[in-house]
Design an enzyme around this catalytic site. Structure first.
Site, short mmCIF file in Angstrom:
data_model
loop_
_atom_site.label_atom_id
_atom_site.label_comp_id
_atom_site.label_asym_id
_atom_site.label_seq_id
_atom_site.Cartn_x
_atom_site.Cartn_y
_atom_site.Cartn_z
N GLY A 47 -8.11 2.04 -0.66
CA GLY A 47 -7.76 1.49 0.64
C GLY A 47 -6.73 0.38 0.57
O GLY A 47 -6.40 -0.24 1.56
N CYS A 48 -6.20 0.14 -0.62
CA CYS A 48 -5.17 -0.89 -0.79
C CYS A 48 -3.82 -0.20 -0.97
O CYS A 48 -3.73 0.80 -1.67
CB CYS A 48 -5.47 -1.76 -2.01
SG CYS A 48 -7.01 -2.68 -1.89
#
Length: 144
Positions: A47-48
């Site tokens: 999710g980064c």
């Protein structure tokens, strides 16, 4: 080791966001080096936008309380700084202290909500959720 209060005080002294970004990058340079073996898919935070790794270890303090300790790394300088702030808040604390600490409120207090891109904000949330999830799991497994 820098405390969150020291970071807060330094942020208050820096009014210009260019200076604040430089300070965050400087904080990232203070991160304890993460061994190459820790840059694993297990430690990678999903999710980064940049590559981010958080590795957890469990220790006990003198009273026998379980503490979660972290190493963190990223391929992006500003993200390394955000990790440094997160680890200042969370690393070396009990699972309950971690769950009682609202990182989002601290980052909002510093003004990051208005000054981070949506992708960076999502990544920051993913890092916080990873640490909070570790705390919940550890609490369920060992108590304290």
């Amino acid at each position: 080791m820098t405390t969150i209060d020291e970071i807060r005080e330094n942020f208050e002294l820096l009014e210009d966001w260019d200076d604040r970004y430089r300070y965050v990058i400087e904080l990232g340079r203070t991160l304890e080096p993460m061994p190459e073996a820790e840059h694993s898919s297990t430690n990678k935070v999903q999710g980064c936008a940049s590559q981010v790794w958080l590795s957890k270890s469990i220790a006990r303090n003198g009273k026998g309380d379980v503490l979660l300790k972290y190493l963190g790394d990223s391929d992006a300088h500003i993200v390394r700084g955000l990790i440094a702030i997160l680890l200042t808040l969370y690393s070396g604390h009990t699972p309950q202290q971690i769950l009682d600490t609202d990182a989002a409120a601290v980052f909002d207090e510093f003004g990051f909500r208005e000054h981070l891109t949506q992708q960076r904000s999502n990544g920051l949330r993913a890092m916080v959720e990873r640490i909070r999830s570790d705390a919940r799991e550890t609490l369920a497994a060992v108590g304290t």
